[in-house]
Design an enzyme around this catalytic site. Structure first.
Site, PDB file in Angstrom:
ATOM      1  N   CYS A 277       7.059   7.277  -9.468  1.00  0.00           N
ATOM      2  CA  CYS A 277       7.776   6.949  -8.232  1.00  0.00           C
ATOM      3  C   CYS A 277       6.715   6.702  -7.180  1.00  0.00           C
ATOM      4  CB  CYS A 277       8.676   8.122  -7.831  1.00  0.00           C
ATOM      5  SG  CYS A 277       9.393   7.949  -6.181  1.00  0.00           S
TER       6      CYS A 277
ATOM      7  N   CYS B 113       8.743  -0.244  -6.404  1.00  0.00           N
ATOM      8  CA  CYS B 113       9.699   0.850  -6.547  1.00  0.00           C
ATOM      9  C   CYS B 113       9.976   0.996  -8.043  1.00  0.00           C
ATOM     10  CB  CYS B 113      10.990   0.500  -5.812  1.00  0.00           C
ATOM     11  SG  CYS B 113      12.324   1.667  -6.101  1.00  0.00           S
TER      12      CYS B 113
HETATM   13  N1  DGL Z   1      10.088   4.752  -4.329  1.00  0.00           N
HETATM   14  C1  DGL Z   1      11.211   4.865  -5.220  1.00  0.00           C
HETATM   15  C2  DGL Z   1      10.742   4.719  -6.659  1.00  0.00           C
HETATM   16  O1  DGL Z   1       9.587   4.411  -6.904  1.00  0.00           O
HETATM   17  C3  DGL Z   1      11.874   6.208  -5.200  1.00  0.00           C
HETATM   18  C4  DGL Z   1      12.606   6.687  -4.081  1.00  0.00           C
HETATM   19  C5  DGL Z   1      14.082   6.498  -4.188  1.00  0.00           C
HETATM   20  O2  DGL Z   1      14.762   7.325  -4.819  1.00  0.00           O
HETATM   21  O3  DGL Z   1      14.522   5.521  -3.604  1.00  0.00           O
HETATM   22  O4  DGL Z   1      11.521   4.930  -7.540  1.00  0.00           O
END
Ligand code: DGL
Length: 281
Positions: free
Chosen positions: A190, A77
């Site tokens: 992301c 993440c």
């Molecule tokens: N998957 C998360 C990231 O890579 C983004 C999604 C979220 O806002 O939780 O930042």
């Protein structure tokens, strides 16, 4: 004799299903390893959270996964990596190594850009952290980063609806400033965004390189396991399992699209309560 930790799984976590794009690459590259994936769906989205909240979540999930057994921890993440990677590494030092998603992508972008104009699409938390500016300044000091915060994009993808005009308009809107800036490379900052990569490529044009972290992370996992001497033998087929803090059915339904493999059982695990994301930001 095999290292006593070798038989443990590699643990991976994200705020939701986005990290499954990273897990997908790990499963393809390292089919002999076992993996545990945690999606913190009850506290999604992380992209609207404060650094303090993200550090608390990351520490909690690190401990939770370690207690279940893990030989390596992957923060799949970008928002959590940007806010919490250094503190997580300090907290877990000597117990488990931690891999994050920002640095490998910046290295890739530095190797790909010719003009030095690099775009970043990421959550508000990731953009505000300045983590990509810092990482790119190390890997490509001459490059300029054009960052666009995309508050609507990950929630729209995580909702798992149709790929429709709303999603297309959303992507086009976030890409417009990057087109205007004339970037030749776009970092998908992301882990949810690889799912809309074709829309981003279409919005940016064929000539623009798109960089995501999945393969780079899988390579880093392999390297870390090898260096520590804790990899599994390649003559076996590994397993993988899923935990989430929200509704397991919803996770399964959307997760298949991200993983592009069967999910099997998804177990719910309780985490500390948190206020709705926007209120906590
Ligand atoms: N998957 C998360 C990231 O890579 C983004 C999604 C979220 O806002 O939780 O930042």
């Amino acid at each position: 004799m095999a290292h006593p930790h070798a038989s443990l799984p590699v643990a991976v976590f994200d705020s939701g299903v986005g990290g499954l794009t990273v897990l997908h690459e790990c499963l393809v590259s390292l089919p002999h390893e076992d993996f545990t994936y945690f999606g913190d769906t009850a506290r999604f989205p992380y992209g609207e959270r404060s650094p303090v909240a993200l550090r608390a979540f990351a520490l909690e999930l690190g401990e939770l996964l370690l207690a279940r057994g893990a030989k390596l921890l992957v923060v799949a993440c970008n928002s959590a990596t940007a806010a919490a990677l250094p503190s997580l590494r300090v907290a877990l030092e000597g117990r488990v190594r931690v891999i994050g998603v920002v640095a490998p992508e910046s290295l890739l972008a530095a190797g790909v850009t010719r003009s030095g104009e690099v775009g970043l699409l990421a959550t508000p938390a990731t953009v505000a952290s300045g983590a990509y500016e810092r990482a790119l300044a190390t890997s490509a000091p001459e490059a300029r980063l054009h960052a666009v915060a995309c508050p609507e994009l990950a929630p729209l993808i995580q909702a798992g609806g149709e790929v429709d005009d709303r999603l297309v308009d959303c992507v086009e809107g976030y890409c417009a400033p990057l087109r205007a800036a004339g970037v030749d490379t776009v970092i998908l900052g992301c882990t949810h965004y690889p799912l809309v990569r074709p829309l981003i490529q279409r919005a940016m044009g064929r000539g623009v390189a798109i960089v995501s972290s999945g393969q780079a992370i899988a390579d880093e996992v392999a390297r870390e396991l090898r260096l520590a001497g804790i990899e599994r033998k390649v003559d076996r087929r590994g397993s993988y399992r899923f935990l989430c803090s929200g509704d397991p059915q919803a996770f399964r339904r959307v997760g298949v699209r991200f993983l592009q493999m069967p999910l099997g059982d998804v177990r719910r695990v309780a985490v500390a309560a948190a206020p709705p994301a926007r209120a906590a930001a």
